[in-house]
Design a protein around this motif. Structure first.
Motif, PDB file in Angstrom:
ATOM      1  N   LEU A  85       0.811  -1.223   0.000  1.00 29.98           N
ATOM      2  CA  LEU A  85       0.000   0.000   0.000  1.00 29.98           C
ATOM      3  C   LEU A  85       0.846   1.275   0.000  1.00 29.98           C
ATOM      4  CD1 LEU A  85      -2.824   1.276   0.047  1.00 29.98           C
ATOM      5  CD2 LEU A  85      -2.680   1.248   2.548  1.00 29.98           C
ATOM      6  N   TYR A  86       1.887   1.329   0.798  1.00 30.61           N
ATOM      7  CA  TYR A  86       2.661   2.563   0.946  1.00 30.61           C
ATOM      8  C   TYR A  86       3.265   3.065  -0.367  1.00 30.61           C
ATOM      9  CZ  TYR A  86       2.283   2.223   6.078  1.00 30.61           C
ATOM     10  OH  TYR A  86       1.832   2.161   7.371  1.00 30.61           O
ATOM     11  N   GLY A  92       0.991   8.641  -5.198  1.00 34.22           N
ATOM     12  CA  GLY A  92      -0.035   9.686  -5.201  1.00 34.22           C
ATOM     13  C   GLY A  92       0.532  11.034  -4.780  1.00 34.22           C
ATOM     14  N   GLU A  93       1.421  11.008  -3.788  1.00 35.79           N
ATOM     15  CA  GLU A  93       2.058  12.251  -3.334  1.00 35.79           C
ATOM     16  C   GLU A  93       2.954  12.834  -4.435  1.00 35.79           C
ATOM     17  OE1 GLU A  93       1.429  13.984  -0.754  1.00 35.79           O
ATOM     18  OE2 GLU A  93       0.475  12.615   0.649  1.00 35.79           O
ATOM     19  N   TYR A  94       3.746  11.969  -5.073  1.00 31.98           N
ATOM     20  CA  TYR A  94       4.619  12.446  -6.152  1.00 31.98           C
ATOM     21  C   TYR A  94       3.791  13.023  -7.302  1.00 31.98           C
ATOM     22  CZ  TYR A  94       8.460   9.908  -3.864  1.00 31.98           C
ATOM     23  OH  TYR A  94       9.393   9.450  -2.981  1.00 31.98           O
ATOM     24  N   VAL A 113       3.861  23.957  -1.395  1.00 30.38           N
ATOM     25  CA  VAL A 113       2.945  22.814  -1.335  1.00 30.38           C
ATOM     26  C   VAL A 113       3.468  21.716  -2.271  1.00 30.38           C
ATOM     27  CG1 VAL A 113       0.593  22.004  -1.789  1.00 30.38           C
ATOM     28  CG2 VAL A 113       0.948  24.256  -0.743  1.00 30.38           C
ATOM     29  N   LYS A 114       3.846  22.124  -3.477  1.00 34.31           N
ATOM     30  CA  LYS A 114       4.390  21.179  -4.468  1.00 34.31           C
ATOM     31  C   LYS A 114       5.605  20.450  -3.886  1.00 34.31           C
ATOM     32  CE  LYS A 114       7.316  22.185  -7.725  1.00 34.31           C
ATOM     33  NZ  LYS A 114       8.029  22.800  -8.818  1.00 34.31           N
ATOM     34  N   ASN A 115       6.512  21.206  -3.292  1.00 37.52           N
ATOM     35  CA  ASN A 115       7.719  20.611  -2.708  1.00 37.52           C
ATOM     36  C   ASN A 115       7.389  19.689  -1.538  1.00 37.52           C
ATOM     37  OD1 ASN A 115       9.226  22.042  -4.589  1.00 37.52           O
ATOM     38  ND2 ASN A 115       9.596  23.750  -3.198  1.00 37.52           N
ATOM     39  N   ASP A 116       6.398  20.089  -0.738  1.00 42.99           N
ATOM     40  CA  ASP A 116       5.958  19.248   0.384  1.00 42.99           C
ATOM     41  C   ASP A 116       5.445  17.898  -0.113  1.00 42.99           C
ATOM     42  OD1 ASP A 116       6.548  21.066   2.368  1.00 42.99           O
ATOM     43  OD2 ASP A 116       4.466  21.673   2.725  1.00 42.99           O
ATOM     44  N   GLY A 121       5.972  12.031  -0.323  1.00 43.82           N
ATOM     45  CA  GLY A 121       6.211  10.769  -1.010  1.00 43.82           C
ATOM     46  C   GLY A 121       7.449  10.082  -0.438  1.00 43.82           C
ATOM     47  N   ASP A 122       8.499  10.872  -0.215  1.00 42.97           N
ATOM     48  CA  ASP A 122       9.740  10.340   0.360  1.00 42.97           C
ATOM     49  C   ASP A 122       9.506   9.832   1.784  1.00 42.97           C
ATOM     50  OD1 ASP A 122      11.020  11.042  -2.000  1.00 42.97           O
ATOM     51  OD2 ASP A 122      11.940  12.852  -1.171  1.00 42.97           O
ATOM     52  N   MET A 123       8.700  10.567   2.557  1.00 42.36           N
ATOM     53  CA  MET A 123       8.421  10.165   3.938  1.00 42.36           C
ATOM     54  C   MET A 123       7.686   8.831   3.996  1.00 42.36           C
ATOM     55  SD  MET A 123       7.300  13.848   5.575  1.00 42.36           S
ATOM     56  CE  MET A 123       6.742  13.263   7.186  1.00 42.36           C
TER      57      MET A 123
END
Length: 128
Positions: A85-86, A92-94, A113-116, A121-123
């Motif tokens: 799932l992760y 989705g975040e990317y 926001v874009k950078n976050d 995604g990395d987190m």
């Protein structure tokens, strides 16, 4: 500042998406087994809430979060497990980060926001 119809559509869709994932991350925080995962999801929920506020400032439209993801994702967590799932959540975040690129050019406040989103995604990937 005048916002074109096309941009408004994108901003509203983005705002809705941010609101929806606030609920999703809160719901995931309630079901995940790992403490680090739980804390990360709580943090992500808070940051996504901030993103929704950034879009709200631009749209001036009050939207309500939709519960679909908050219902589906905890079930998927139980069925698929985090290893399957992760990566989907990170994807989705990317994707959100990429989608915000064009609007961030017109609305500089969306750049962070874009950078976050890319960091999110990395987190999520980092939890694996």
């Amino acid at each position: 500042m005048h916002i074109s119809k096309e941009d408004m559509k994108i901003l509203l869709k983005s705002q809705q998406g941010e609101l929806d994932v606030v609920l999703m991350y809160k719901a995931l925080a309630d079901v995940v087994k790992d403490k680090e995962d739980r804390e990360t999801f709580k943090k992500l929920a808070a940051e996504e809430g901030h993103h929704a506020a950034v879009f709200h400032k631009l749209t001036q439209v009050n939207l309500k979060p939709k519960k679909k993801l908050a219902i589906i994702m905890p079930m998927l967590y139980k069925i698929l497990g985090k290893k399957r799932l992760y990566p989907k959540i990170a994807e989705g975040e990317y994707k959100a980060g990429q989608n915000y690129g064009p609007v961030a050019e017109k609305f500089p406040e969306i750049e962070s926001v874009k950078n976050d989103e890319i960091r999110h995604g990395d987190m999520v990937k980092g939890l694996l």
